[in-house]
Write an enzyme that holds these catalytic residues in place. Structure first.
Site, PDB file in Angstrom:
ATOM      1  N   HIS A   1       2.109   1.096 -11.511  1.00  0.00           N
ATOM      2  CA  HIS A   1       1.001   1.488 -11.165  1.00  0.00           C
ATOM      3  C   HIS A   1       0.121   1.209 -11.247  1.00  0.00           C
ATOM      4  O   HIS A   1      -0.495   0.759 -10.034  1.00  0.00           O
ATOM      5  CB  HIS A   1       1.183   3.005 -11.968  1.00  0.00           C
ATOM      6  CG  HIS A   1       2.895   3.567 -12.128  1.00  0.00           C
ATOM      7  ND1 HIS A   1       3.247   3.916 -12.718  1.00  0.00           N
ATOM      8  CD2 HIS A   1       3.269   4.014 -10.828  1.00  0.00           C
ATOM      9  CE1 HIS A   1       4.608   5.282 -12.726  1.00  0.00           C
ATOM     10  NE2 HIS A   1       5.034   4.220 -11.467  1.00  0.00           N
TER      11      HIS A   1
ATOM     12  N   HIS B   1       1.928   3.902 -15.336  1.00  0.00           N
ATOM     13  CA  HIS B   1       2.624   2.439 -16.558  1.00  0.00           C
ATOM     14  C   HIS B   1       2.177   1.163 -15.949  1.00  0.00           C
ATOM     15  O   HIS B   1       1.100   1.343 -14.845  1.00  0.00           O
ATOM     16  CB  HIS B   1       3.793   2.195 -17.235  1.00  0.00           C
ATOM     17  CG  HIS B   1       4.741   2.094 -15.499  1.00  0.00           C
ATOM     18  ND1 HIS B   1       4.734   1.397 -14.675  1.00  0.00           N
ATOM     19  CD2 HIS B   1       5.660   2.852 -15.293  1.00  0.00           C
ATOM     20  CE1 HIS B   1       5.537   1.234 -14.289  1.00  0.00           C
ATOM     21  NE2 HIS B   1       6.576   2.391 -14.009  1.00  0.00           N
TER      22      HIS B   1
ATOM     23  N   CYS C   1      22.873   2.752  -8.561  1.00  0.00           N
ATOM     24  CA  CYS C   1      21.515   2.347  -7.942  1.00  0.00           C
ATOM     25  C   CYS C   1      21.556   1.157  -8.436  1.00  0.00           C
ATOM     26  O   CYS C   1      21.290   0.904 -10.061  1.00  0.00           O
ATOM     27  CB  CYS C   1      20.496   3.244  -8.207  1.00  0.00           C
ATOM     28  SG  CYS C   1      19.050   3.287  -7.781  1.00  0.00           S
TER      29      CYS C   1
ATOM     30  N   LYS D   1      10.157   2.926 -16.960  1.00  0.00           N
ATOM     31  CA  LYS D   1      10.030   3.834 -17.927  1.00  0.00           C
ATOM     32  C   LYS D   1      11.704   3.388 -18.163  1.00  0.00           C
ATOM     33  O   LYS D   1      12.077   4.023 -19.437  1.00  0.00           O
ATOM     34  CB  LYS D   1       9.668   5.103 -17.100  1.00  0.00           C
ATOM     35  CG  LYS D   1       9.453   5.987 -18.555  1.00  0.00           C
ATOM     36  CD  LYS D   1       7.885   6.162 -18.967  1.00  0.00           C
ATOM     37  CE  LYS D   1       8.141   6.982 -19.895  1.00  0.00           C
ATOM     38  NZ  LYS D   1       6.700   6.414 -21.076  1.00  0.00           N
TER      39      LYS D   1
HETATM   40  N1  MSP Z   1       6.162   8.448  -4.847  1.00  0.00           N
HETATM   41  C1  MSP Z   1       6.953   6.866  -4.303  1.00  0.00           C
HETATM   42  C2  MSP Z   1       6.231   6.812  -3.684  1.00  0.00           C
HETATM   43  C3  MSP Z   1       6.051   7.386  -2.345  1.00  0.00           C
HETATM   44  S1  MSP Z   1       4.624   6.792  -0.865  1.00  0.00           S
HETATM   45  C4  MSP Z   1       4.432   7.568  -0.340  1.00  0.00           C
HETATM   46  C5  MSP Z   1       7.119   5.986  -5.254  1.00  0.00           C
HETATM   47  N2  MSP Z   1       6.907   6.855  -6.565  1.00  0.00           N
HETATM   48  S2  MSP Z   1       6.675   5.754  -7.869  1.00  0.00           S
HETATM   49  O1  MSP Z   1       5.644   6.248  -9.066  1.00  0.00           O
HETATM   50  O2  MSP Z   1       7.643   5.157  -8.552  1.00  0.00           O
HETATM   51  O3  MSP Z   1       5.370   4.328  -7.652  1.00  0.00           O
HETATM   52  C6  MSP Z   1       6.388   3.134  -6.386  1.00  0.00           C
HETATM   53  C7  MSP Z   1       5.375   2.535  -7.517  1.00  0.00           C
HETATM   54  O4  MSP Z   1       4.573   2.208  -8.188  1.00  0.00           O
HETATM   55  C8  MSP Z   1       6.069   0.657  -5.943  1.00  0.00           C
HETATM   56  O5  MSP Z   1       6.039   0.993  -5.436  1.00  0.00           O
HETATM   57  C9  MSP Z   1       5.029  -0.034  -7.169  1.00  0.00           C
HETATM   58  O6  MSP Z   1       3.476  -0.099  -6.222  1.00  0.00           O
HETATM   59  C10 MSP Z   1       4.618   0.345  -8.733  1.00  0.00           C
HETATM   60  N3  MSP Z   1       5.551   0.176  -9.416  1.00  0.00           N
HETATM   61  C11 MSP Z   1       6.205   0.875 -10.102  1.00  0.00           C
HETATM   62  N4  MSP Z   1       7.193  -0.396 -10.736  1.00  0.00           N
HETATM   63  C12 MSP Z   1       6.319  -1.318 -10.931  1.00  0.00           C
HETATM   64  C13 MSP Z   1       7.303  -2.296 -11.507  1.00  0.00           C
HETATM   65  N5  MSP Z   1       7.920  -2.666 -12.223  1.00  0.00           N
HETATM   66  N6  MSP Z   1       6.088  -3.532 -10.695  1.00  0.00           N
HETATM   67  C14 MSP Z   1       5.345  -3.520  -9.567  1.00  0.00           C
HETATM   68  N7  MSP Z   1       5.016  -2.053  -9.365  1.00  0.00           N
HETATM   69  C15 MSP Z   1       5.366  -1.286  -9.421  1.00  0.00           C
HETATM   70  O7  MSP Z   1       7.976   5.448  -5.425  1.00  0.00           O
END
Ligand code: MSP
Length: 505
Positions: free
Chosen positions: A20, A17, A143, A304
């Protein structure tokens, strides 16, 4: 100089999304800029495939974790070229080489005496895959990120002696004030450490989907330790970038210059990660840059599970990849939170991309073609316009050294607007009516051509596609940062016609 930059690896429990895309784009801007400066860049991204978030999602969909991982990893992989991300490698934590290296490094941590078997009792968020400590628990044992009830866990795990690194981490933070950026995040990390570190689970006995603990095969490693190590393991088996075959990437690139992460995963990267590297006797990264959340129109983090997600594919479909990249870098100050929405993307597209930059580019080229048969006049540039660019390239570089992609872009945009005012003030269409004004017209056109070229070189990391098209039309395709100096080198080049870079949608 080498510059190693990473994104977090993304969970494959869901599809990509905008959040990411955001981290990936920001990281790509920095990687591309550093390449322009002649740095030896390695840009890593990938997917985090083990642990509960993925196992639970797979279970809910009635497929195996591997099948879900394969399906979604493919989507994340496909996202990268779609975003114009220039990553050098895409790691998947289900890669055999990764798993073997994780076992190797963590066996060393074990051999070094930093582990023990113990009983964990506490609150756990299966979406974060996070054992929450006291001040991370919202009211009603929920959480704070996912707003779901936490689970009470009682399990026998292997522990990592995080508490033993209290002093060394405090020293790290005392000595390196920019280890974590921006400063507010540095303070947050330091406060977390100061509150007293507890040992953390290193393995899970209840879970099967993960990397087996080599000294206790009934356990798999807790997903965060497996995941964090991707930054290291990738360099041990990624193919070297073209032209550098046979190079040892660990030697060349370890440790990372920058880990770019979102604020939701601060604790893992600013506390666990340096401690783990110390335990494994590996050098620490230069900086961890922590950006904020993109918020939905409801003011809550886009995710999500909250269902308030803006689809990056839809945005790109409607307005193009460059527009998405530009919007995210420009609208949300990098490091802070910001509300995003399709109306704001459309509005910036129209006012800034189409009207400010696109219009400047097409006017400049059209006037050179109309008044000078397409040949950039070979004359000295106008010092009034050149003066507005003094120090610009240096200022942009200084901002990007700090990963401040928003301020760098603002610096550039001030000059885009300055150029449009210059066009209005000089009014080349008036000068063109008076043959005696031919030298003034030459100077104005040469200066504008140079300005548009410099702006496009500096904007290239943000909008690789449209700036590339424009530089080609200017017959000045060179992207190197040295070319971002405003000079009079463009005279005599023949420019070509240009379709609108940002057409009306
Ligand atoms: N898999 C772990 C990270 C492991 S790194 C060794 C994780 N994954 S995640 O799919 O949840 O993605 C996290 C990252 O996606 C966040 O740290 C950020 O960089 C980005 N984001 C996910 N949602 C976000 C927002 N709504 N806004 C900004 N960035 C966000 O955590």
């Amino acid at each position: 100089m080498s510059y190693y930059i990473t994104t977090p690896i993304y969970y494959v429990n869901a599809q990509p999304h905008l959040g990411h895309a955001y981290t990936t784009i920001a990281t790509d801007v920095l990687a591309r800029h550093m390449r322009q400066r002649g740095q030896d860049v390695f840009f890593l991204t990938g997917t985090d495939e083990h642990g509960e978030p993925v196992a639970d999602a797979a279970h809910a969909q009635g497929v195996t974790p591997q099948a879900l991982a394969d399906r979604n990893a493919e989507r994340f992989q496909a996202l990268m070229p779609r975003l114009d991300a220039s990553n050098d490698f895409f790691i998947r934590t289900s890669d055999e080489q990764h798993k073997a290296r994780v076992q190797e490094v963590l066996a060393r941590v074990h051999a070094n005496g930093h582990t023990y078997k113990g009983l964990y009792e506490g609150w756990y968020c299966p979406r974060c895959a996070d054992f929450k400590v006291e001040n991370e628990i919202a009211e009603g044992n929920r959480c704070p990120i996912h707003e779901i009830g936490l689970e009470r866990h009682l399990e026998e795990n292997w522990f990592f002696r995080l508490s033993a690194f209290q002093d060394r981490l405090e020293r790290l933070y005392a000595e390196q004030a920019d280890f974590v950026m921006p400063p507010a995040r540095f303070n947050e990390a330091r406060a977390f450490i100061a509150s007293g570190l507890q040992d953390v689970s290193l393995s899970r006995a209840r879970l099967k989907w993960g990397v087996t603990v080599p000294w206790d095969p009934d356990h798999v490693f807790y997903v965060w330790f497996d995941a964090l190590l991707n930054y290291y393991t990738a360099l041990t088996y990624a193919p070297a970038p073209p032209g550098s075959e046979g190079r040892d990437l660990v030697k060349e690139f370890w440790p990372a210059s920058f880990h770019i992460i979102g604020k939701d995963i601060l604790k893992f990267h600013t506390v666990f990660w340096p401690a783990l590297l110390m335990a494994a006797e590996l050098p620490l990264p230069g900086h961890v840059f922590v950006h904020g959340f993109l918020l939905g129109a409801d003011g809550r983090k886009m995710s999500k599970s909250l269902g308030n997600v803006l689809d990056p594919f839809e945005v790109m479909q409607e307005l193009g990849t460059d527009a998405l990249r530009f919007y995210l870098a420009r609208d949300v100050p990098f490091g802070g939170d910001g509300t995003v929405g399709i109306d704001a993307v459309r509005s910036r597209y129209q006012s800034e991309l189409a009207n400010d930059y696109g219009n400047l580019a097409s006017r400049t080229l059209a006037m050179i073609r109309r008044y000078r048969d397409g040949v950039v006049p070979d004359v000295a540039v106008d010092p009034t316009l050149a003066g507005a660019f003094d120090g610009l390239a240096e200022r942009v570089a200084a901002c990007l050294d700090q990963a401040d992609i928003t301020t760098a872009l603002e610096e550039i945009w001030i000059r885009v607007r300055r150029c449009n005012r210059y066009v209005e003030q000089r009014a080349p269409w008036q000068l063109a009516k008076d043959p005696e004004q031919a030298p003034a017209l030459d100077a104005a056109l040469a200066s504008l051509a140079e300005a548009v070229r410099v702006l496009s070189v500096l904007l290239h990391p943000y909008m690789p596609d449209s700036t590339g098209t424009l530089l080609a039309a200017l017959a000045a395709p060179e992207l190197h940062y040295a070319g971002a100096a405003f000079s009079a080198t463009g005279g005599g080049r023949t420019v070509s016609a240009l379709e609108p870079l940002f057409p009306k949608r």
